[in-house]
Design a protein around this motif. Structure first.
Motif, mmCIF file in Angstrom:
data_model
loop_
_atom_site.group_PDB
_atom_site.id
_atom_site.type_symbol
_atom_site.label_atom_id
_atom_site.label_comp_id
_atom_site.label_asym_id
_atom_site.label_seq_id
_atom_site.Cartn_x
_atom_site.Cartn_y
_atom_site.Cartn_z
ATOM 1 N N VAL A 242 12.583 -1.472 1.370
ATOM 2 C CA VAL A 242 13.175 -0.588 2.368
ATOM 3 C C VAL A 242 12.091 0.359 2.856
ATOM 4 O O VAL A 242 11.444 1.046 2.058
ATOM 5 C CB VAL A 242 14.345 0.222 1.768
ATOM 6 N N SER A 243 11.860 0.373 4.165
ATOM 7 C CA SER A 243 10.925 1.319 4.749
ATOM 8 C C SER A 243 11.616 2.673 4.878
ATOM 9 O O SER A 243 12.748 2.759 5.351
ATOM 10 C CB SER A 243 10.447 0.822 6.115
ATOM 11 N N VAL A 244 10.932 3.728 4.457
ATOM 12 C CA VAL A 244 11.553 5.044 4.337
ATOM 13 C C VAL A 244 11.017 5.986 5.421
ATOM 14 O O VAL A 244 9.803 6.067 5.639
ATOM 15 C CB VAL A 244 11.276 5.648 2.938
ATOM 16 N N GLU B 209 -2.591 11.782 -2.948
ATOM 17 C CA GLU B 209 -2.375 12.807 -1.921
ATOM 18 C C GLU B 209 -1.145 13.669 -2.197
ATOM 19 O O GLU B 209 -1.041 14.795 -1.699
ATOM 20 C CB GLU B 209 -2.244 12.152 -0.543
ATOM 21 N N VAL B 210 -0.211 13.168 -2.989
ATOM 22 C CA VAL B 210 0.989 13.947 -3.289
ATOM 23 C C VAL B 210 0.641 15.241 -4.026
ATOM 24 O O VAL B 210 1.372 16.248 -3.928
ATOM 25 C CB VAL B 210 1.998 13.107 -4.102
ATOM 26 N N MET B 211 -0.478 15.237 -4.745
ATOM 27 C CA MET B 211 -0.857 16.434 -5.501
ATOM 28 C C MET B 211 -1.155 17.611 -4.578
ATOM 29 O O MET B 211 -0.919 18.773 -4.947
ATOM 30 C CB MET B 211 -2.078 16.144 -6.376
ATOM 31 N N GLY C 252 0.829 -1.192 0.000
ATOM 32 C CA GLY C 252 0.000 0.000 0.000
ATOM 33 C C GLY C 252 0.869 1.249 0.000
ATOM 34 O O GLY C 252 2.094 1.175 -0.025
ATOM 35 N N GLY C 253 0.232 2.407 0.002
ATOM 36 C CA GLY C 253 0.981 3.653 0.040
ATOM 37 C C GLY C 253 1.764 3.897 -1.231
ATOM 38 O O GLY C 253 1.338 3.550 -2.334
ATOM 39 N N SER C 254 2.941 4.485 -1.074
ATOM 40 C CA SER C 254 3.789 4.834 -2.208
ATOM 41 C C SER C 254 5.030 3.953 -2.241
ATOM 42 O O SER C 254 5.553 3.567 -1.192
ATOM 43 C CB SER C 254 4.200 6.311 -2.131
ATOM 44 N N VAL C 255 5.489 3.664 -3.456
ATOM 45 C CA VAL C 255 6.675 2.825 -3.640
ATOM 46 C C VAL C 255 7.514 3.445 -4.753
ATOM 47 O O VAL C 255 6.976 3.819 -5.802
ATOM 48 C CB VAL C 255 6.318 1.377 -4.028
ATOM 49 N N VAL C 256 8.821 3.532 -4.534
ATOM 50 C CA VAL C 256 9.728 4.057 -5.565
ATOM 51 C C VAL C 256 10.814 3.026 -5.838
ATOM 52 O O VAL C 256 11.215 2.276 -4.947
ATOM 53 C CB VAL C 256 10.364 5.395 -5.129
ATOM 54 N N ALA C 257 11.272 2.970 -7.077
ATOM 55 C CA ALA C 257 12.384 2.081 -7.432
ATOM 56 C C ALA C 257 13.685 2.726 -6.983
ATOM 57 O O ALA C 257 13.887 3.933 -7.153
ATOM 58 C CB ALA C 257 12.401 1.826 -8.933
ATOM 59 N N ALA D 225 8.334 13.447 0.249
ATOM 60 C CA ALA D 225 8.805 13.378 1.639
ATOM 61 C C ALA D 225 7.688 13.734 2.611
ATOM 62 O O ALA D 225 7.635 13.200 3.723
ATOM 63 C CB ALA D 225 9.998 14.306 1.825
ATOM 64 N N LYS D 226 6.794 14.629 2.209
ATOM 65 C CA LYS D 226 5.700 15.045 3.085
ATOM 66 C C LYS D 226 4.635 13.955 3.241
ATOM 67 O O LYS D 226 3.806 14.012 4.159
ATOM 68 C CB LYS D 226 5.081 16.341 2.562
ATOM 69 N N LEU D 227 4.627 12.972 2.347
ATOM 70 C CA LEU D 227 3.699 11.838 2.485
ATOM 71 C C LEU D 227 4.120 10.898 3.608
ATOM 72 O O LEU D 227 3.280 10.195 4.189
ATOM 73 C CB LEU D 227 3.641 11.042 1.175
ATOM 74 N N ILE D 228 5.410 10.883 3.892
ATOM 75 C CA ILE D 228 5.948 9.933 4.877
ATOM 76 C C ILE D 228 5.384 10.249 6.252
ATOM 77 O O ILE D 228 5.404 11.394 6.710
ATOM 78 C CB ILE D 228 7.485 9.979 4.876
ATOM 79 N N GLY D 229 4.885 9.223 6.910
ATOM 80 C CA GLY D 229 4.243 9.399 8.206
ATOM 81 C C GLY D 229 2.735 9.431 8.101
ATOM 82 O O GLY D 229 2.031 9.169 9.079
ATOM 83 N N THR D 230 2.222 9.737 6.906
ATOM 84 C CA THR D 230 0.773 9.737 6.693
ATOM 85 C C THR D 230 0.300 8.467 5.999
ATOM 86 O O THR D 230 -0.891 8.183 5.969
ATOM 87 C CB THR D 230 0.347 10.951 5.830
ATOM 88 N N GLN D 231 1.251 7.708 5.439
ATOM 89 C CA GLN D 231 0.943 6.477 4.714
ATOM 90 C C GLN D 231 2.224 5.665 4.603
ATOM 91 O O GLN D 231 3.316 6.203 4.810
ATOM 92 C CB GLN D 231 0.418 6.800 3.312
#
Length: 290
Positions: free
Chosen positions: A186-188, A215-217, A156-161, A238-244
């Motif tokens: 890797v959990s960020v 939500e990033v928008m 779930g949430g966001s994933v980056v390569a 970076a602002k998404l981190i902690g919310t998802q």
């Protein structure tokens, strides 16, 4: 609550391609061919392999050839039929998109990757979406975006390569601050865009493949300038981190930086060597120049 399926992709293709002038004076850099397909087609095929059905190209002036490449070329198809060019006709038709699958949005002013993604806000709506940067050409047994899509459905949430780079090169990338390293995933806990080498939290860097939530928008809409005076996508992520949940995926495969001349030339060799019809000739060429 079940995750929404990943069906949308945004491809920023508004760049000027100045590093490839004069070749890109009248041709979009995303149309530069690797062997016999342009960079943009590789990115679209990778996304389609992951189940993505809708595409938004963030374009600029002089980029009309990108959309035309995926259109139906009636005259060309008729000529190929008349000449019994079955293989060529099949290859041509395979790239054609279904009606309505592609939309384009003009980025009038080059204000950074974050701004380009924000331009796609109406297309994204309330859905998760992928981002593919065509300059990053991926050579993977399982398409890189398919790997990311599978990780998204897992976490779930966001994933980056992500990939590791030599420490002295971290200032060229978005860099992960790691909460937990589980090997493949890797959990960020934080992201930093192009940090000074001595301040980089790790040498794990983001490449041009993302799965993000809508939500990033909301953060991108602030149009806050970051590194280089541009609107940086990394800052809003970076602002998404902690919310998802937010994870980095060590993808399996190889990336070729086709925004760089040396990387582009290396990609030509690597992709030719993967082709049974071209590999013997390419090996002979390489041997002659060894």
């Amino acid at each position: 609550m079940p995750l929404k399926p990943l069906k949308k992709a945004v491809l920023p293709v508004a760049g000027l391609g100045t590093r490839f002038l004069p070749a890109t004076k009248a041709m979009a850099k995303e149309m530069l061919p690797v062997v016999d397909k342009p960079l943009i087609q590789y990115a679209v095929e990778e996304a389609r392999a992951a189940g993505i059905e809708q595409f938004c190209f963030i374009t600029g002036r002089g980029k009309t050839a990108i959309v035309e490449h995926f259109d139906v070329a009636f005259e060309l198809e008729r000529t190929l039929e008349e000449r019994n060019k079955a293989a060529e006709l099949e290859a041509l038709r395979a790239q054609t998109m279904t009606p309505g699958a592609i939309v384009t949005v003009r980025q009038q002013v080059p204000l950074g990757l974050g701004h380009a993604i924000w331009c796609a806000r109406s297309f994204v709506g309330e859905d998760p979406f992928a981002i593919l940067l065509p300059d990053d050409l991926m050579l993977c047994d399982v398409p890189c975006m398919q790997q990311l899509a599978e990780a998204y459905h897992e976490t779930g949430g966001s994933v980056v390569a992500i990939e590791e780079v030599p420490r002295e090169r971290v200032n060229r990338y978005g860099v992960l601050d790691i909460a937990e390293d589980k090997g493949r995933l890797v959990s960020v806990k934080g992201l930093v865009e192009k940090p000074p080498v001595e301040k980089a939290p790790s040498n794990l860097t983001i490449i041009g493949r993302y799965v993000l939530t809508p939500e990033v928008m909301g953060f991108l809409s602030r149009l806050e300038k970051g590194a280089g005076g541009e609107v940086q996508l990394t800052d809003s992520m970076a602002k998404l981190i902690g919310t998802q949940p937010f994870h980095g995926l060590r993808y399996q495969g190889r990336r070729y930086d086709c925004g760089d001349k040396a990387g582009f030339l290396e990609a030509q060799v690597a992709f030719a060597l993967r082709r049974p019809d071209l590999a013997p000739a390419m090996r002979a060429i390489l041997k002659a120049y060894a």
